[in-house]
Design a protein around this motif. Structure first.
Motif, PDB file in Angstrom:
ATOM      1  N   ASP A   1       0.758  -1.418  -0.125  1.00 15.00           N
ATOM      2  CA  ASP A   1      -0.119  -0.015  -0.014  1.00 15.00           C
ATOM      3  C   ASP A   1       0.828   1.247  -0.037  1.00 15.00           C
ATOM      4  O   ASP A   1       0.752   2.177   0.742  1.00 15.00           O
ATOM      5  CB  ASP A   1      -0.970   0.223   1.111  1.00 15.00           C
ATOM      6  N   LYS A   2       1.906   1.154  -0.870  1.00 13.17           N
ATOM      7  CA  LYS A   2       2.936   2.442  -0.933  1.00 13.17           C
ATOM      8  C   LYS A   2       2.904   2.808  -2.406  1.00 13.17           C
ATOM      9  O   LYS A   2       2.983   2.135  -3.476  1.00 13.17           O
ATOM     10  CB  LYS A   2       4.078   1.933  -0.408  1.00 13.17           C
ATOM     11  N   ALA A   3       3.146   4.250  -2.477  1.00 15.08           N
ATOM     12  CA  ALA A   3       3.596   4.683  -3.834  1.00 15.08           C
ATOM     13  C   ALA A   3       4.699   5.833  -3.506  1.00 15.08           C
ATOM     14  O   ALA A   3       4.535   6.561  -2.443  1.00 15.08           O
ATOM     15  CB  ALA A   3       2.494   5.180  -4.507  1.00 15.08           C
ATOM     16  N   TYR A   4       5.819   5.582  -4.340  1.00 15.16           N
ATOM     17  CA  TYR A   4       6.542   6.683  -4.259  1.00 15.16           C
ATOM     18  C   TYR A   4       6.751   7.566  -5.594  1.00 15.16           C
ATOM     19  O   TYR A   4       6.760   7.031  -6.655  1.00 15.16           O
ATOM     20  CB  TYR A   4       8.169   5.967  -4.077  1.00 15.16           C
ATOM     21  N   ILE A   5       6.758   8.880  -5.214  1.00 10.96           N
ATOM     22  CA  ILE A   5       6.520   9.771  -6.308  1.00 10.96           C
ATOM     23  C   ILE A   5       7.623  10.795  -6.278  1.00 10.96           C
ATOM     24  O   ILE A   5       8.190  11.414  -5.524  1.00 10.96           O
ATOM     25  CB  ILE A   5       5.094  10.432  -6.177  1.00 10.96           C
ATOM     26  N   THR A   6       8.145  10.879  -7.691  1.00  9.59           N
ATOM     27  CA  THR A   6       9.275  12.081  -8.007  1.00  9.59           C
ATOM     28  C   THR A   6       8.662  13.157  -8.822  1.00  9.59           C
ATOM     29  O   THR A   6       8.012  12.948  -9.827  1.00  9.59           O
ATOM     30  CB  THR A   6      10.318  11.347  -8.639  1.00  9.59           C
ATOM     31  N   SER A   7       8.977  14.460  -8.313  1.00 10.73           N
ATOM     32  CA  SER A   7       8.636  15.773  -8.950  1.00 10.73           C
ATOM     33  C   SER A   7       7.077  15.580  -9.273  1.00 10.73           C
ATOM     34  O   SER A   7       6.838  15.404 -10.660  1.00 10.73           O
ATOM     35  CB  SER A   7       9.432  15.597 -10.364  1.00 10.73           C
ATOM     36  N   GLY A   8       6.143  15.834  -8.489  1.00 14.22           N
ATOM     37  CA  GLY A   8       4.835  15.664  -8.740  1.00 14.22           C
ATOM     38  C   GLY A   8       4.065  16.875  -8.222  1.00 14.22           C
ATOM     39  O   GLY A   8       4.528  17.872  -7.465  1.00 14.22           O
ATOM     40  N   SER A   9       2.744  16.859  -8.496  1.00 15.57           N
ATOM     41  CA  SER A   9       1.789  17.875  -8.349  1.00 15.57           C
ATOM     42  C   SER A   9       0.511  16.996  -7.781  1.00 15.57           C
ATOM     43  O   SER A   9       0.322  15.908  -8.325  1.00 15.57           O
ATOM     44  CB  SER A   9       1.624  19.050  -9.225  1.00 15.57           C
ATOM     45  N   PHE A  10      -0.182  17.821  -7.045  1.00 14.94           N
ATOM     46  CA  PHE A  10      -1.585  16.988  -6.676  1.00 14.94           C
ATOM     47  C   PHE A  10      -2.872  17.825  -6.618  1.00 14.94           C
ATOM     48  O   PHE A  10      -2.663  19.123  -6.374  1.00 14.94           O
ATOM     49  CB  PHE A  10      -1.374  16.279  -5.399  1.00 14.94           C
ATOM     50  N   ARG A  11      -4.011  17.340  -6.874  1.00 14.49           N
ATOM     51  CA  ARG A  11      -5.149  18.089  -6.845  1.00 14.49           C
ATOM     52  C   ARG A  11      -6.263  17.259  -6.006  1.00 14.49           C
ATOM     53  O   ARG A  11      -6.346  15.977  -6.041  1.00 14.49           O
ATOM     54  CB  ARG A  11      -5.651  18.450  -8.151  1.00 14.49           C
ATOM     55  N   GLN A  12      -7.165  17.945  -5.096  1.00 18.33           N
ATOM     56  CA  GLN A  12      -8.372  17.098  -4.610  1.00 18.33           C
ATOM     57  C   GLN A  12      -9.598  18.074  -4.831  1.00 18.33           C
ATOM     58  O   GLN A  12      -9.503  19.179  -4.693  1.00 18.33           O
ATOM     59  CB  GLN A  12      -8.169  16.809  -3.009  1.00 18.33           C
ATOM     60  N   HIS A  13     -10.630  17.355  -5.187  1.00 14.52           N
ATOM     61  CA  HIS A  13     -11.873  18.050  -5.656  1.00 14.52           C
ATOM     62  C   HIS A  13     -12.889  17.441  -4.804  1.00 14.52           C
ATOM     63  O   HIS A  13     -12.669  16.458  -4.108  1.00 14.52           O
ATOM     64  CB  HIS A  13     -12.309  17.766  -7.110  1.00 14.52           C
ATOM     65  N   ASP A  14     -13.748  18.335  -4.523  1.00  9.06           N
ATOM     66  CA  ASP A  14     -15.134  17.640  -3.829  1.00  9.06           C
ATOM     67  C   ASP A  14     -15.844  16.801  -4.884  1.00  9.06           C
ATOM     68  O   ASP A  14     -15.640  16.643  -5.913  1.00  9.06           O
ATOM     69  CB  ASP A  14     -15.805  18.972  -2.987  1.00  9.06           C
ATOM     70  N   SER A  15     -17.100  16.382  -4.331  1.00 11.61           N
ATOM     71  CA  SER A  15     -17.917  15.561  -5.223  1.00 11.61           C
ATOM     72  C   SER A  15     -18.571  16.147  -6.479  1.00 11.61           C
ATOM     73  O   SER A  15     -18.985  15.630  -7.173  1.00 11.61           O
ATOM     74  CB  SER A  15     -19.159  14.981  -4.396  1.00 11.61           C
ATOM     75  N   GLU A  16     -18.351  17.495  -6.306  1.00  8.58           N
ATOM     76  CA  GLU A  16     -19.132  18.210  -7.483  1.00  8.58           C
ATOM     77  C   GLU A  16     -17.806  18.670  -8.533  1.00  8.58           C
ATOM     78  O   GLU A  16     -18.180  19.678  -9.342  1.00  8.58           O
ATOM     79  CB  GLU A  16     -19.940  19.394  -6.885  1.00  8.58           C
ATOM     80  N   ARG A  17     -16.629  18.420  -8.042  1.00  3.31           N
ATOM     81  CA  ARG A  17     -15.346  18.550  -8.929  1.00  3.31           C
ATOM     82  C   ARG A  17     -14.972  20.176  -8.914  1.00  3.31           C
ATOM     83  O   ARG A  17     -14.347  20.571  -9.586  1.00  3.31           O
ATOM     84  CB  ARG A  17     -15.767  18.540 -10.467  1.00  3.31           C
TER      85      ARG A  17
END
Length: 182
Positions: free
Chosen positions: A70-86
């Motif tokens: 249950d692991k992921a390793y990420i290099t040089s990344g960006s993230f976004r999180q939206h609500d249920s209505e995007r």
């Protein structure tokens, strides 16, 4: 006799050479849970999601997935999180991150930036941890964290805890700050 000595030397040399050889890929494990990831994604976008947790969209130069751990390793990344209505809730970037794919908790390092679009604040630090279920960002040890609210309120300190659901922030020790009152 000379021929036999040459054969013995060649056999001995071949044996030493074969024993000294390794079939390892030569890659360093780098603290990963296994020698090789189950999947490696290059220049990709990935959606980390569970049924009871809002998904986190990650774009990165490299994502290594270790499903059994249950692991992921990420290099040089960006993230976004939206609500249920995007509607965009949070976004950010980092140099490296480790994500628990079961909980969506992130440990981010190197020029970390987290932005809350709803409340108009941005958090900067070199080592921040995101607890997804509690919506809390914390810093490690003496990591200097900068908080900018509405583009003009600036607070810097160490021992940071940010409660993102309520937009409440704490520092164990303030280094500097500037608040603008109307």
């Amino acid at each position: 006799m000379k021929s036999r000595a040459i054969k013995v030397c060649l056999t001995l040399l071949l044996t030493i050479t074969l024993v000294a050889c390794s079939f390892s890929s030569g890659e360093v494990n780098n603290g990963r849970p296994a020698e090789h990831p189950d999947m490696e994604l290059i220049k990709s976008r990935y959606l980390f999601s569970k049924e009871d947790i809002r998904p986190i969209e990650i774009e990165a130069d490299k994502i290594e997935l270790y499903k059994d751990y249950d692991k992921a390793y990420i290099t040089s990344g960006s993230f976004r999180q939206h609500d249920s209505e995007r509607v965009l809730l949070f976004s950010g970037s980092f140099s490296e991150a480790e994500i628990d794919t079961d909980s969506n908790n992130l440990e981010m390092r190197g020029a970390v930036e987290i932005e809350n679009q709803q409340e108009n604040f941005t958090i900067y630090g070199e080592h921040l941890t995101w607890n997804n279920s509690d919506k809390i960002v914390t810093s490690e040890g003496d990591t200097l964290v900068t908080l900018i609210k509405d583009g003009h309120d600036i607070l810097e300190g160490v021992g940071f805890t940010g409660y993102l659901e309520s937009s409440t922030f704490e520092f164990l020790r303030m280094e500097r700050g500037h608040l603008h009152y109307d």
